[in-house]
Design a protein around this motif. Sequence first.
Motif, mmCIF file in Angstrom:
data_model
loop_
_atom_site.group_PDB
_atom_site.id
_atom_site.type_symbol
_atom_site.label_atom_id
_atom_site.label_comp_id
_atom_site.label_asym_id
_atom_site.label_seq_id
_atom_site.Cartn_x
_atom_site.Cartn_y
_atom_site.Cartn_z
ATOM 1 N N SER A 114 0.841 -1.191 0.000
ATOM 2 C CA SER A 114 0.000 0.000 0.000
ATOM 3 C C SER A 114 0.881 1.248 0.000
ATOM 4 C CB SER A 114 -0.922 -0.003 1.208
ATOM 5 O OG SER A 114 -0.240 0.527 2.313
ATOM 6 N N SER A 115 0.268 2.340 -0.437
ATOM 7 C CA SER A 115 1.067 3.552 -0.617
ATOM 8 C C SER A 115 1.095 4.397 0.644
ATOM 9 C CB SER A 115 0.472 4.368 -1.763
ATOM 10 O OG SER A 115 -0.846 4.726 -1.426
ATOM 11 N N LEU A 116 0.651 3.849 1.746
ATOM 12 C CA LEU A 116 0.617 4.626 2.981
ATOM 13 C C LEU A 116 2.006 5.132 3.338
ATOM 14 C CD1 LEU A 116 -1.764 2.709 5.390
ATOM 15 C CD2 LEU A 116 -2.144 4.877 4.247
ATOM 16 N N ARG A 117 2.055 6.405 3.669
ATOM 17 C CA ARG A 117 3.324 6.971 4.102
ATOM 18 C C ARG A 117 3.266 7.428 5.564
ATOM 19 N NH1 ARG A 117 7.308 8.201 1.070
ATOM 20 N NH2 ARG A 117 7.780 10.069 2.243
ATOM 21 N N ALA A 118 2.072 7.615 6.059
ATOM 22 C CA ALA A 118 1.951 8.084 7.438
ATOM 23 C C ALA A 118 0.830 7.330 8.135
ATOM 24 C CB ALA A 118 1.664 9.581 7.464
ATOM 25 N N VAL A 119 1.103 6.868 9.325
ATOM 26 C CA VAL A 119 0.087 6.188 10.124
ATOM 27 C C VAL A 119 0.106 6.796 11.521
ATOM 28 C CG1 VAL A 119 -0.644 4.013 11.136
ATOM 29 C CG2 VAL A 119 0.262 4.039 8.831
ATOM 30 N N ASP A 120 -1.068 7.165 11.984
ATOM 31 C CA ASP A 120 -1.177 7.775 13.304
ATOM 32 C C ASP A 120 -1.924 6.822 14.230
ATOM 33 O OD1 ASP A 120 -1.553 9.244 15.528
ATOM 34 O OD2 ASP A 120 -2.399 11.003 14.536
ATOM 35 N N LEU A 121 -1.211 6.291 15.192
ATOM 36 C CA LEU A 121 -1.819 5.372 16.162
ATOM 37 C C LEU A 121 -1.760 5.977 17.557
ATOM 38 C CD1 LEU A 121 -0.279 2.085 14.809
ATOM 39 C CD2 LEU A 121 -2.698 2.461 15.085
ATOM 40 N N CYS A 139 3.508 -1.842 4.375
ATOM 41 C CA CYS A 139 3.776 -0.480 3.913
ATOM 42 C C CYS A 139 5.279 -0.261 3.802
ATOM 43 C CB CYS A 139 3.196 0.538 4.873
ATOM 44 S SG CYS A 139 1.497 0.218 5.298
ATOM 45 N N PRO A 140 5.847 -0.547 2.670
ATOM 46 C CA PRO A 140 7.299 -0.417 2.541
ATOM 47 C C PRO A 140 7.773 1.035 2.562
ATOM 48 C CG PRO A 140 6.313 -0.989 0.443
ATOM 49 C CD PRO A 140 5.218 -1.041 1.451
ATOM 50 N N ARG A 165 12.601 0.772 7.290
ATOM 51 C CA ARG A 165 13.878 1.434 7.001
ATOM 52 C C ARG A 165 13.718 2.893 6.592
ATOM 53 N NH1 ARG A 165 17.892 -1.557 9.065
ATOM 54 N NH2 ARG A 165 16.937 -3.583 9.288
ATOM 55 N N THR A 166 12.577 3.205 5.990
ATOM 56 C CA THR A 166 12.434 4.539 5.404
ATOM 57 C C THR A 166 11.841 5.544 6.386
ATOM 58 O OG1 THR A 166 10.300 3.861 4.554
ATOM 59 C CG2 THR A 166 12.163 3.664 3.076
ATOM 60 N N LEU A 167 11.621 5.115 7.599
ATOM 61 C CA LEU A 167 10.961 5.984 8.568
ATOM 62 C C LEU A 167 11.733 7.290 8.766
ATOM 63 C CD1 LEU A 167 8.388 5.109 9.872
ATOM 64 C CD2 LEU A 167 9.643 4.508 11.922
ATOM 65 N N GLY A 189 18.066 0.575 12.928
ATOM 66 C CA GLY A 189 17.185 0.179 11.828
ATOM 67 C C GLY A 189 16.666 1.336 11.000
ATOM 68 N N CYS A 190 16.527 2.505 11.589
ATOM 69 C CA CYS A 190 15.932 3.638 10.867
ATOM 70 C C CYS A 190 16.962 4.766 10.766
ATOM 71 C CB CYS A 190 14.691 4.142 11.582
ATOM 72 S SG CYS A 190 13.549 2.858 12.041
ATOM 73 N N PRO A 191 17.916 4.640 9.881
ATOM 74 C CA PRO A 191 18.974 5.646 9.828
ATOM 75 C C PRO A 191 18.502 6.988 9.269
ATOM 76 C CG PRO A 191 19.246 4.061 8.079
ATOM 77 C CD PRO A 191 18.094 3.589 8.904
ATOM 78 N N ASP A 192 17.327 7.009 8.630
ATOM 79 C CA ASP A 192 16.854 8.247 8.001
ATOM 80 C C ASP A 192 16.033 9.114 8.930
ATOM 81 O OD1 ASP A 192 18.078 7.866 5.674
ATOM 82 O OD2 ASP A 192 16.378 6.993 4.622
ATOM 83 N N LEU A 193 15.895 8.713 10.174
ATOM 84 C CA LEU A 193 15.020 9.450 11.093
ATOM 85 C C LEU A 193 15.364 10.930 11.115
ATOM 86 C CD1 LEU A 193 14.470 7.363 14.334
ATOM 87 C CD2 LEU A 193 12.793 8.108 12.680
#
Lengths: 649, 469
Positions: A114-121, A139-140, A165-167, A189-193
């Motif tokens: 899926s193209s989801l880029r943002a999820v708010d929980l 959601c890659p 990884r893309t977070l 795991g998330c070097p792009d933070l």
Amino acid sequence: MAAAAAHRNNKRRRFSPAPGPTSATAPPLDSLADELLFLVLDRVAAADPRALKSFALASRACHAAESRHRRLLRPLRADLIPAALARYPSASRLDLSLCARVPDAALAAAPSGSSLRAVDLSRSWGFGAAGLAALAGACPDLADLDLSNGVHLGDAAAAEVARMRTLQRLSLSRCKPLTDMGLGCVAVGCPDLRELSLKWCLGLTDLGLHLLALKCKKLTSLDLSYTMITKESFLAIMKLPNLQVLPLVGCIGIDDDALGSLDKECSKSLQVLNMSHCQNVTDVGVSSMVKSTPNLLELDLSYCCPQVTPSMGRSLQTITKLRILKLEGCKFMADGLKAIGSSCVSIRDITDVSVAAITSSCTSLISLRMESCSHVSSGALQLIGKNCSHLEELDLTDSDLDDEGLKALAGCSNLSSLKIGICLRISDEGLTHIGKSCPKLGDIDLYRCGGISDDGVIQIAQGSPMLESINLSYCTEITDRSLMSLSKCTKLNTLEIRGCPRVSSAGLSEIAMGCRLLSKLDIKKCFEINDVGMLYLSQFSHSLRQINLSYCSVTDIGLLSLSSICGLQNMTIVHLAGITPNGLTAALMVCGGLTKVKLHEAFKSMMPPHMLKNVEARGCIFQWINKPFKVEVEPCDVWKQQSQDVLVR
Amino acid sequence: MDHSQNHIHDQSAANLCYQFGSDNPFLGMGIQQPFAPFTSPFGACSSTNIPHMDWDPATMLDNLTFIEEKIHQVKNVIRTMVDNGSQLPCRPGELGQQQQVVNADLTCLIVQLISTAGSLLPSLKNSSFLSHPPAGHTGIVKHVGSSSSFVPNELCSPEDYEELFKGFTDGAMEGGIEIDNVLVEELDAKDGDEGGDAGMDGEILPPGSYELLQLEKDEILAPHTHFCTICGKGFKRDANLRMHMRGHGDEYKSPAALAKPPRDTSAEHEVVKRYSCPFVDCKRNKLHKNFQPLKTILCVKNHYKRSHCEKSYTCSRCHTKKFSVMADLKTHEKHCGRNKWLCSCGTSFSRKDKLFAHVALFQGHTPALPTEAKTSSDQIGAVGSHQEPAKLPNSMGSSFMWGTSSGGNSALDIKGFDGCSDDFLSTVNFGSFNFSFGPADGFTGEPSGGSFPMMPSEHFQNAQKKGKN
């Protein structure tokens, strides 16, 4: 509205020949490029969210266009997620803040790729590491994940988050079981933070934070409020090359020693630093810190420095770019304030002298909060209006403000938020000045202003068409006339008319029809409001989220009609004579999205327990009230005297 | 070899001293069998022919020559013992024999010295040393000779032994045994002569500044160090012994008898005590080239057990680590298996900061959660996929409600819904819904539990989490 109407006409034109054979030739909607169509839809949605639904129902093409258009999904219940994602494949944001309970299975239902880029929980519970693992798999491209308030999320969940990884943006606020191990996983795991919030993560220590500073060099914003950070990792974090925003609220491990050890190697990118409630920081530490952070734009030192000394003031002057400086709760030495000079200051315990100083020196003041400043005379308040014409926010709650002061404030034409609750000396005349000269007013608080009546409110309503929020609680003179004038403010979303016994269902029905965006409504102790008002609300106010019905004349019928508003989340139903346990049970069962309900304690035993359990299991929290039944509303001046007596005692 | 027996040597010597002080101190050492050839020609003249009053230089010279010869002999014996000892492991029997020899020789020497000196003193007329017939004491000497390495037990009275041992165990506390200390000092001096300065190299304390004690293996390994003088029962603690003694009579119940023995006078404190390990070639043995003494008796015990005893305690967690000291095992078991800080590369660390330093150093390495947590999350994942069918009742139930609530004429619909609510719980049509309600009755209903009955697996997960935390 006009655009929507045009569209409806469009649709009709397109649809009218539909039965005929010529319908295939160039339907007008298809000729529109998606970009143009989307622009139109954007404007339509801004005016009335429900217009999109009717648009989508018009035709298959409209339906498809609307599916492509929507980017933000905000489902009311978690079980709608799969359907919503199937309907809107191009949605990029999934906001689950209306779903109190999101089980793992609901998250696992997201279609892979899926193209989801943002999820708010951030406001959901019920999911765990398994659900996050499914989300990470599906959601890659996920770049933004909000897991705030996940008080049950621990290292296992963090390890699954680390697979994304893309977070770029992640909030783990109040994930109290999280330890260094989980943070270590995320850091690696998330070097792009870019943005990370670790507020209230009490399980973290310097080890994990140090690793974070080593691995995530791209961080621009890092919230470490209320963590156990000490000097050890603080120095490493201050060396992050891109860090711009660093809230450190309530970090007791940060002291003068830590601030003093910052050297020239410290990163120069820091712009916003919040050190409020850092008990162990004094003016000495601040003075030494500002030397290594020359590019600060905002600095919050509320409740941390016990004293503002002249030397600290001078050192603050060296930060030439500083725009906002908050020194709330700090004791000022007379010279200290002068030395700070040109910055915006919001402080307690203001006296006339300091008001004069502020008004004369800060002519470009934008925000001024002076809640409960009883030492300030009305003359000083007039000075504010005269000198600070750029003021946008003003809080003068519980002060000696009078009509003269309001007349002076009329010079502030940019005023957008005005809080003048418990100012008993103002009357319709003063409000007329405000209404005439402040067209940008969006938020006005007139709580317990006993001196005002319909005329003043009508002036405000006519003069401020952008009004979004108005508080008229305990303004006992208000009648339906006020509500009718307020119904012209189409952007109104918050209306509080608690304790106004003279308003009735007629006025409320006007509001319901006029203000379609109404989401918060407080009509407690409006004894005249009955089922008719509720019927209008259920028909027109589909955006309603929160309602307080206590002491109204609403019965089961009104309540049940109200419960057809599917977005309703928060209800307070105490001391309603016409409500029976059966009606209440039915209403609760129907409202699937409820998150919080306040009921009288007597109902607890009268309602079937398995029904209550079922509602609770859907994510609703019950709050049982046992306050005594108290009808009369005392006049505002009596109330103020009483509350002051309580304070004195 | 000699030195491993030094302590016992002491004991016998001490015994001799006692007997010196007693009525018939002079033992007929000279008549011992190994030295018969020497003693027989001499003994005649020394014991009978020496005139008491006038001392003869020739006789004196003879005496001194004899002593010199004797010393040489003993030296030789000891040298052979040392040589043998470095090659072969000591055998108790052999050791005992050799020790007898040395014992006898040394006693003989002492007797000779005293007699010679006595004859030199003009005031010492009719010295009782010389007047005693030597033959009368052979029995005792023989007794000494026949006793095995456990001389003290045989020779000393139990009280003496007790006291001696207390002196060792309690350090300077019970310094009432002057004899013991004196003798040990003598012994130390002797050791210094024999071993040269080699043994004391690299010490902070200069060799003479402390007194060196060496316990025997049996003493080190003895489970009890305090013994009842009446029934012989052993105790680990002095206080326990005193408590025990109360049972033996009223005289032990007096406050004085029950009181803790007083700490010793300051004079005793000044003597620093150090200990040597009885195991030859051990670095803690005083003969070792780089000898380092042990500080306390507890150090001796732990050192001896750790270094020279079998490791009999095995860790019950890993079954690989073995220990000879129980405390070591307990310390190990505290950490064994737990607090394993794992890295994704498979390396494990005992300390968290070491793991984080490792992760910081290597690109791509991640802290790995403990395996238990991992498996549980995997299980949850598997269950999560099982949840697909379980989700159905939820969507069905809520879509049902959704339908009613979104209807225009809601009040009527809802009334109907409310009316039939009791029915639909049991109807076949809503079987799945029923499933979701079924457990709700037995459901504890805590608000934070988060286990809606249609998700049994979730409950499971929560429970697991709670267990984990």
